[in-house]
Design a protein around this motif. Structure first.
Motif, PDB file in Angstrom:
ATOM      1  N   PRO A  46      27.990 -28.656  10.853  1.00 53.84           N
ATOM      2  CA  PRO A  46      28.068 -30.112  10.681  1.00 53.84           C
ATOM      3  C   PRO A  46      27.780 -30.502   9.228  1.00 53.84           C
ATOM      4  O   PRO A  46      26.922 -29.923   8.578  1.00 53.84           O
ATOM      5  CB  PRO A  46      26.999 -30.648  11.629  1.00 53.84           C
ATOM      6  N   GLU A  47      28.534 -31.483   8.756  1.00 53.17           N
ATOM      7  CA  GLU A  47      28.403 -31.939   7.371  1.00 53.17           C
ATOM      8  C   GLU A  47      27.997 -33.406   7.364  1.00 53.17           C
ATOM      9  O   GLU A  47      28.649 -34.243   7.975  1.00 53.17           O
ATOM     10  CB  GLU A  47      29.731 -31.779   6.637  1.00 53.17           C
ATOM     11  N   LEU A  48      26.893 -33.700   6.684  1.00 54.03           N
ATOM     12  CA  LEU A  48      26.461 -35.073   6.460  1.00 54.03           C
ATOM     13  C   LEU A  48      27.095 -35.529   5.168  1.00 54.03           C
ATOM     14  O   LEU A  48      26.977 -34.863   4.130  1.00 54.03           O
ATOM     15  CB  LEU A  48      24.939 -35.149   6.371  1.00 54.03           C
ATOM     16  N   ARG A  49      27.812 -36.666   5.211  1.00 52.07           N
ATOM     17  CA  ARG A  49      28.537 -37.172   4.040  1.00 52.07           C
ATOM     18  C   ARG A  49      28.082 -38.590   3.749  1.00 52.07           C
ATOM     19  O   ARG A  49      27.946 -39.393   4.656  1.00 52.07           O
ATOM     20  CB  ARG A  49      30.036 -37.170   4.314  1.00 52.07           C
ATOM     21  N   ILE A  52      30.357 -44.010  -0.926  1.00 49.12           N
ATOM     22  CA  ILE A  52      30.160 -45.326  -1.529  1.00 49.12           C
ATOM     23  C   ILE A  52      31.539 -45.912  -1.753  1.00 49.12           C
ATOM     24  O   ILE A  52      32.352 -45.340  -2.480  1.00 49.12           O
ATOM     25  CB  ILE A  52      29.355 -45.245  -2.835  1.00 49.12           C
ATOM     26  N   ASP A  53      31.797 -47.027  -1.090  1.00 48.63           N
ATOM     27  CA  ASP A  53      33.112 -47.679  -1.116  1.00 48.63           C
ATOM     28  C   ASP A  53      34.237 -46.698  -0.798  1.00 48.63           C
ATOM     29  O   ASP A  53      35.284 -46.698  -1.434  1.00 48.63           O
ATOM     30  CB  ASP A  53      33.359 -48.375  -2.452  1.00 48.63           C
ATOM     31  N   GLY A  54      34.004 -45.827   0.170  1.00 51.98           N
ATOM     32  CA  GLY A  54      35.021 -44.901   0.634  1.00 51.98           C
ATOM     33  C   GLY A  54      35.165 -43.624  -0.165  1.00 51.98           C
ATOM     34  O   GLY A  54      35.900 -42.734   0.217  1.00 51.98           O
ATOM     35  N   GLU A  55      34.448 -43.501  -1.284  1.00 56.76           N
ATOM     36  CA  GLU A  55      34.518 -42.312  -2.127  1.00 56.76           C
ATOM     37  C   GLU A  55      33.313 -41.415  -1.832  1.00 56.76           C
ATOM     38  O   GLU A  55      32.182 -41.890  -1.774  1.00 56.76           O
ATOM     39  CB  GLU A  55      34.516 -42.690  -3.609  1.00 56.76           C
ATOM     40  N   LEU A  56      33.559 -40.123  -1.682  1.00 58.38           N
ATOM     41  CA  LEU A  56      32.480 -39.178  -1.405  1.00 58.38           C
ATOM     42  C   LEU A  56      31.501 -39.167  -2.565  1.00 58.38           C
ATOM     43  O   LEU A  56      31.869 -38.959  -3.721  1.00 58.38           O
ATOM     44  CB  LEU A  56      33.045 -37.777  -1.168  1.00 58.38           C
ATOM     45  N   TRP A  57      30.238 -39.396  -2.270  1.00 60.67           N
ATOM     46  CA  TRP A  57      29.191 -39.430  -3.277  1.00 60.67           C
ATOM     47  C   TRP A  57      28.263 -38.233  -3.138  1.00 60.67           C
ATOM     48  O   TRP A  57      27.764 -37.691  -4.123  1.00 60.67           O
ATOM     49  CB  TRP A  57      28.418 -40.740  -3.156  1.00 60.67           C
ATOM     50  N   TRP A  58      27.995 -37.791  -1.884  1.00 63.18           N
ATOM     51  CA  TRP A  58      27.068 -36.697  -1.625  1.00 63.18           C
ATOM     52  C   TRP A  58      27.410 -36.089  -0.279  1.00 63.18           C
ATOM     53  O   TRP A  58      27.844 -36.800   0.631  1.00 63.18           O
ATOM     54  CB  TRP A  58      25.647 -37.269  -1.605  1.00 63.18           C
ATOM     55  N   SER A  59      27.232 -34.769  -0.139  1.00 68.43           N
ATOM     56  CA  SER A  59      27.416 -34.134   1.169  1.00 68.43           C
ATOM     57  C   SER A  59      26.552 -32.895   1.263  1.00 68.43           C
ATOM     58  O   SER A  59      26.163 -32.308   0.241  1.00 68.43           O
ATOM     59  CB  SER A  59      28.882 -33.781   1.420  1.00 68.43           C
ATOM     60  N   GLN A  60      26.268 -32.514   2.508  1.00 74.12           N
ATOM     61  CA  GLN A  60      25.492 -31.309   2.767  1.00 74.12           C
ATOM     62  C   GLN A  60      25.921 -30.745   4.118  1.00 74.12           C
ATOM     63  O   GLN A  60      26.016 -31.488   5.095  1.00 74.12           O
ATOM     64  CB  GLN A  60      23.998 -31.612   2.783  1.00 74.12           C
ATOM     65  N   VAL A  61      26.177 -29.440   4.148  1.00 75.89           N
ATOM     66  CA  VAL A  61      26.491 -28.744   5.394  1.00 75.89           C
ATOM     67  C   VAL A  61      25.202 -28.126   5.905  1.00 75.89           C
ATOM     68  O   VAL A  61      24.430 -27.545   5.137  1.00 75.89           O
ATOM     69  CB  VAL A  61      27.568 -27.664   5.172  1.00 75.89           C
ATOM     70  N   PHE A  62      24.953 -28.249   7.201  1.00 76.15           N
ATOM     71  CA  PHE A  62      23.698 -27.784   7.786  1.00 76.15           C
ATOM     72  C   PHE A  62      23.895 -26.453   8.494  1.00 76.15           C
ATOM     73  O   PHE A  62      24.677 -26.333   9.429  1.00 76.15           O
ATOM     74  CB  PHE A  62      23.143 -28.840   8.741  1.00 76.15           C
ATOM     75  N   GLN A  63      23.173 -25.439   7.994  1.00 75.99           N
ATOM     76  CA  GLN A  63      23.143 -24.111   8.593  1.00 75.99           C
ATOM     77  C   GLN A  63      21.697 -23.677   8.696  1.00 75.99           C
ATOM     78  O   GLN A  63      21.011 -23.647   7.672  1.00 75.99           O
ATOM     79  CB  GLN A  63      23.916 -23.104   7.733  1.00 75.99           C
ATOM     80  N   PRO A  64      21.174 -23.358   9.828  1.00 72.42           N
ATOM     81  CA  PRO A  64      21.796 -23.452  11.146  1.00 72.42           C
ATOM     82  C   PRO A  64      21.987 -24.914  11.541  1.00 72.42           C
ATOM     83  O   PRO A  64      21.240 -25.790  11.095  1.00 72.42           O
ATOM     84  CB  PRO A  64      20.796 -22.758  12.075  1.00 72.42           C
ATOM     85  N   ALA A  72      17.140 -35.974  10.164  1.00 73.08           N
ATOM     86  CA  ALA A  72      16.061 -36.158   9.184  1.00 73.08           C
ATOM     87  C   ALA A  72      16.632 -36.376   7.789  1.00 73.08           C
ATOM     88  O   ALA A  72      16.161 -37.239   7.041  1.00 73.08           O
ATOM     89  CB  ALA A  72      15.122 -34.958   9.202  1.00 73.08           C
ATOM     90  N   ALA A  73      17.659 -35.613   7.416  1.00 74.00           N
ATOM     91  CA  ALA A  73      18.284 -35.785   6.099  1.00 74.00           C
ATOM     92  C   ALA A  73      18.960 -37.147   6.002  1.00 74.00           C
ATOM     93  O   ALA A  73      18.876 -37.814   4.968  1.00 74.00           O
ATOM     94  CB  ALA A  73      19.302 -34.670   5.844  1.00 74.00           C
ATOM     95  N   ALA A  74      19.628 -37.575   7.058  1.00 67.30           N
ATOM     96  CA  ALA A  74      20.273 -38.892   7.053  1.00 67.30           C
ATOM     97  C   ALA A  74      19.236 -40.000   6.895  1.00 67.30           C
ATOM     98  O   ALA A  74      19.456 -40.966   6.159  1.00 67.30           O
ATOM     99  CB  ALA A  74      21.081 -39.089   8.325  1.00 67.30           C
ATOM    100  N   GLU A  75      18.108 -39.849   7.567  1.00 65.16           N
ATOM    101  CA  GLU A  75      17.054 -40.864   7.465  1.00 65.16           C
ATOM    102  C   GLU A  75      16.440 -40.873   6.063  1.00 65.16           C
ATOM    103  O   GLU A  75      16.171 -41.943   5.505  1.00 65.16           O
ATOM    104  CB  GLU A  75      15.975 -40.614   8.525  1.00 65.16           C
ATOM    105  N   ARG A  76      16.232 -39.700   5.469  1.00 62.30           N
ATOM    106  CA  ARG A  76      15.706 -39.640   4.092  1.00 62.30           C
ATOM    107  C   ARG A  76      16.645 -40.345   3.124  1.00 62.30           C
ATOM    108  O   ARG A  76      16.202 -41.115   2.265  1.00 62.30           O
ATOM    109  CB  ARG A  76      15.512 -38.182   3.659  1.00 62.30           C
ATOM    110  N   LYS A  77      17.950 -40.095   3.257  1.00 66.11           N
ATOM    111  CA  LYS A  77      18.918 -40.746   2.373  1.00 66.11           C
ATOM    112  C   LYS A  77      18.933 -42.253   2.600  1.00 66.11           C
ATOM    113  O   LYS A  77      19.037 -43.033   1.655  1.00 66.11           O
ATOM    114  CB  LYS A  77      20.322 -40.160   2.579  1.00 66.11           C
ATOM    115  N   ARG A  78      18.825 -42.693   3.862  1.00 70.87           N
ATOM    116  CA  ARG A  78      18.801 -44.125   4.149  1.00 70.87           C
ATOM    117  C   ARG A  78      17.591 -44.774   3.481  1.00 70.87           C
ATOM    118  O   ARG A  78      17.697 -45.839   2.873  1.00 70.87           O
ATOM    119  CB  ARG A  78      18.781 -44.380   5.660  1.00 70.87           C
TER     120      ARG A  78
END
Length: 87
Positions: A46-49, A52-64, A72-78
């Motif tokens: 799974p990739e958290l993306r 900003i205004d439809g343009e990819l600004w940051w992403s991370q793939v989660f392994q495992p 948790a990562a989504a909440e930290r970014k929020r």
């Protein structure tokens, strides 16, 4: 004007890359900008993306691929964005 050159020696066009469905997690706004957190399934996990205004600004793939790490990562970014005035 027509092109009558022979292009048959070229290999066939590459297939289009696969598309993966995205699922929104949250959206924040600041002035006329919008940031979205989205999750999509990829072959690597799974990739958290963040877009900003439809343009990819940051992403991370989660392994495992654990739901706890992703949320948790989504909440930290929020929280990072809300600390900078996004609502």
């Amino acid at each position: 004007m027509t092109d009558d050159r022979d292009w048959s020696w070229l290999p066939p066009a590459a297939p289009a890359p696969p598309t993966y469905g995205e699922h929104p997690l949250w959206t924040l706004r600041k002035r006329d900008l919008q940031v979205e957190a989205r999750v999509r399934a990829t072959p690597a996990g799974p990739e958290l993306r963040l877009l900003i205004d439809g343009e990819l600004w940051w992403s991370q793939v989660f392994q495992p691929p654990t739901e706890e790490a992703l949320t948790a990562a989504a909440e930290r970014k929020r929280l990072e964005f809300t600390a900078k005035g996004w609502a």
